[in-house]
Structure formats: structure tokens, C-alpha cells
Design a protein around this motif. Structure first.
Motif, PDB file in Angstrom:
ATOM      1  N   LYS A   1       0.852  -1.169   0.000  1.00  0.00           N
ATOM      2  CA  LYS A   1       0.000   0.000   0.000  1.00  0.00           C
ATOM      3  C   LYS A   1       0.896   1.230   0.000  1.00  0.00           C
ATOM      4  O   LYS A   1       1.814   1.334   0.806  1.00  0.00           O
ATOM      5  CB  LYS A   1      -0.904   0.013   1.232  1.00  0.00           C
ATOM      6  CG  LYS A   1      -1.799   1.226   1.324  1.00  0.00           C
ATOM      7  CD  LYS A   1      -2.684   1.142   2.550  1.00  0.00           C
ATOM      8  CE  LYS A   1      -3.572   2.355   2.625  1.00  0.00           C
ATOM      9  NZ  LYS A   1      -4.446   2.294   3.797  1.00  0.00           N
TER      10      LYS A   1
ATOM     11  N   SER B   1       0.893   5.534  -0.009  1.00  0.00           N
ATOM     12  CA  SER B   1       0.112   6.744   0.223  1.00  0.00           C
ATOM     13  C   SER B   1       0.902   7.926  -0.311  1.00  0.00           C
ATOM     14  O   SER B   1       2.125   7.996  -0.159  1.00  0.00           O
ATOM     15  CB  SER B   1      -0.137   6.946   1.717  1.00  0.00           C
ATOM     16  OG  SER B   1      -0.912   5.906   2.222  1.00  0.00           O
TER      17      SER B   1
ATOM     18  N   HIS C   1      -4.341   6.968  -2.000  1.00  0.00           N
ATOM     19  CA  HIS C   1      -3.704   5.705  -1.649  1.00  0.00           C
ATOM     20  C   HIS C   1      -3.751   4.790  -2.865  1.00  0.00           C
ATOM     21  O   HIS C   1      -4.690   4.831  -3.648  1.00  0.00           O
ATOM     22  CB  HIS C   1      -4.452   5.004  -0.506  1.00  0.00           C
ATOM     23  CG  HIS C   1      -4.550   5.806   0.736  1.00  0.00           C
ATOM     24  ND1 HIS C   1      -3.488   5.991   1.586  1.00  0.00           N
ATOM     25  CD2 HIS C   1      -5.597   6.471   1.285  1.00  0.00           C
ATOM     26  CE1 HIS C   1      -3.881   6.743   2.608  1.00  0.00           C
ATOM     27  NE2 HIS C   1      -5.156   7.048   2.444  1.00  0.00           N
TER      28      HIS C   1
ATOM     29  N   SER D   1      -3.117   0.647  -3.448  1.00  0.00           N
ATOM     30  CA  SER D   1      -2.750  -0.634  -2.845  1.00  0.00           C
ATOM     31  C   SER D   1      -3.030  -1.749  -3.827  1.00  0.00           C
ATOM     32  O   SER D   1      -3.902  -1.636  -4.695  1.00  0.00           O
ATOM     33  CB  SER D   1      -3.520  -0.864  -1.541  1.00  0.00           C
ATOM     34  OG  SER D   1      -4.900  -0.821  -1.774  1.00  0.00           O
TER      35      SER D   1
ATOM     36  N   SER E   1      -9.293  -3.801   4.709  1.00  0.00           N
ATOM     37  CA  SER E   1      -9.148  -2.889   5.838  1.00  0.00           C
ATOM     38  C   SER E   1      -7.676  -2.497   5.939  1.00  0.00           C
ATOM     39  O   SER E   1      -6.850  -2.907   5.114  1.00  0.00           O
ATOM     40  CB  SER E   1      -9.622  -3.564   7.131  1.00  0.00           C
ATOM     41  OG  SER E   1      -8.708  -4.568   7.519  1.00  0.00           O
ATOM     42  N   GLU E   2      -7.337  -1.743   6.953  1.00  0.00           N
ATOM     43  CA  GLU E   2      -5.923  -1.405   7.175  1.00  0.00           C
ATOM     44  C   GLU E   2      -5.089  -2.676   7.328  1.00  0.00           C
ATOM     45  O   GLU E   2      -3.920  -2.700   6.992  1.00  0.00           O
ATOM     46  CB  GLU E   2      -5.774  -0.514   8.407  1.00  0.00           C
ATOM     47  CG  GLU E   2      -6.229   0.906   8.196  1.00  0.00           C
ATOM     48  CD  GLU E   2      -5.403   1.639   7.144  1.00  0.00           C
ATOM     49  OE1 GLU E   2      -4.161   1.571   7.178  1.00  0.00           O
ATOM     50  OE2 GLU E   2      -6.027   2.277   6.278  1.00  0.00           O
TER      51      GLU E   2
END
Length: 188
Positions: free
Chosen positions: A97, A99, A113, A115, A171-172
């Protein structure tokens, strides 16, 4: 305004949602979690609850039943929902990922972002019989990204029960993959 969560875990979400005046019901097999409906999803008579909730959700739950139950479980969730079905599933993957943020003086602008995750295609997990009997809630019968369970199969099965994917995201912690769907025949 109304939600049914399958497998509420520690009831963190249900308590929070009830505190902000959302009708939040739960379904679980564990009596101690004080569910609104004490049942397994596989055993519930969904037509008794037809279109009762605006959203029916299950987070990190559906993999605890054999994949043969996935389509019928999704179908039950769709029948019980007026409009939305929201699920999360484990995704066995690796990836990255990135950013991007731009800074001009004292102003910080986050630009986005990017990913990308790849399935691992590992063999499916195997458990000893005694473990499965003692800890049935801990068993993962399948996971996205393992052999035989590519994401396209899950997407196809979701579509087959009359659900349209609105949004899907990691999700994260990318092991948790969320899929928000809407009933194809839902009224806007």
C-alpha cells in the motif's frame, strides 16, 4: 435505522450502535452474548425474518462454515435484508500500500492511496478433529486467496443470489476484506 449482525463477537459494535439509536439486533449460537436470535445462520428460518432489517451483516463469520454453505447463507442474509448485505471475509494475501501526500508550507494535502494485494494460493487449512470439536468457532473452512477460493468465485456466488457489489476493500489489515452489496431488486 435497523441492522442484524450475525456473530456479534464481544458486542462492541452492537452496544455502540444501540447508543446512537439504531435498532441493532444480533444472531449468535453463544447464549452468553445475549443475541436477539439464538441460532446458527444455517438453522434459522429466514422467511420468519423476511426483509426485517435494512442491513444484514456478518464480519469474519461466514468462513466458519464449509464453503458449501456460503451461497445459502448469503441468500438467507439477502432474504432477511430490505436492501443491504455487508460482509467481511479473510483474504489470504500479500501486497503493498502506497500513500501520497503533498505538503505546501503548513498545508498538508493527502492525495490518495494505492494498494495492490495478491492471493497466496496456499493450501486450505487443515485442523485436527479434536481441535474442530473443541473450538468449532475458531475453524476456518476456507479463505479468499487460498486454493480453490479465488475472489472471482466469491464475486460470482454473491451475484448468483441477487446481490450487486457496491464497494469492496481491504481494511488497514488486508487480511480483512469487506464487501458491501445491495439487493438487485431493492427499491431506491
Amino acid at each position: 435505522k435497523s441492522v442484524l449482525e450475525i456473530g456479534p463477537g464481544e458486542n462492541f459494535t452492537s452496544e455502540y450502535m444501540r447508543n446512537i439509536d439504531i435498532k441493532y439486533d444480533t444472531m449468535d449460537i453463544i447464549e452468553g452474548s445475549k443475541p436477539t436470535i439464538l441460532s446458527r445462520l444455517e438453522e434459522v428460518e429466514e422467511y420468519n425474518y423476511k426483509e426485517r432489517w435494512e442491513l444484514v451483516c456478518a464480519f469474519q463469520m461466514l468462513e466458519h462454515s464449509p464453503y458449501e454453505n456460503f451461497v445459502s447463507n448469503l441468500k438467507k442474509m439477502a432474504i432477511m435484508s430490505k436492501r443491504y448485505v455487508f460482509i467481511s471475509l479473510p483474504y489470504s494475501c500479500f501486497g503493498f500500500k502506497l500513500s501520497l501526500s503533498l505538503i505546501f508550507g503548513q498545508k498538508w494535502h493527502e492525495k490518495g492511496h494505492f494498494s495492490f494485494y495478491f492471493p497466496l494460493f496456499k493450501k486450505n487449512r487443515k485442523y485436527r478433529k479434536e481441535f474442530m470439536e473443541e473450538f468449532p468457532w475458531a475453524v476456518h473452512y476456507w479463505e479468499i486467496g487460498r486454493r480453490g477460493f479465488p475472489l472471482r468465485r466469491i464475486n460470482r456466488d454473491i451475484k448468483s443470489v441477487g446481490l450487486k457489489k457496491i464497494k469492496a476493500f481491504h481494511s488497514e489489515f488486508p487480511y480483512h476484506y469487506f464487501i458491501l452489496t445491495e439487493k438487485i431488486n431493492a427499491e431506491n
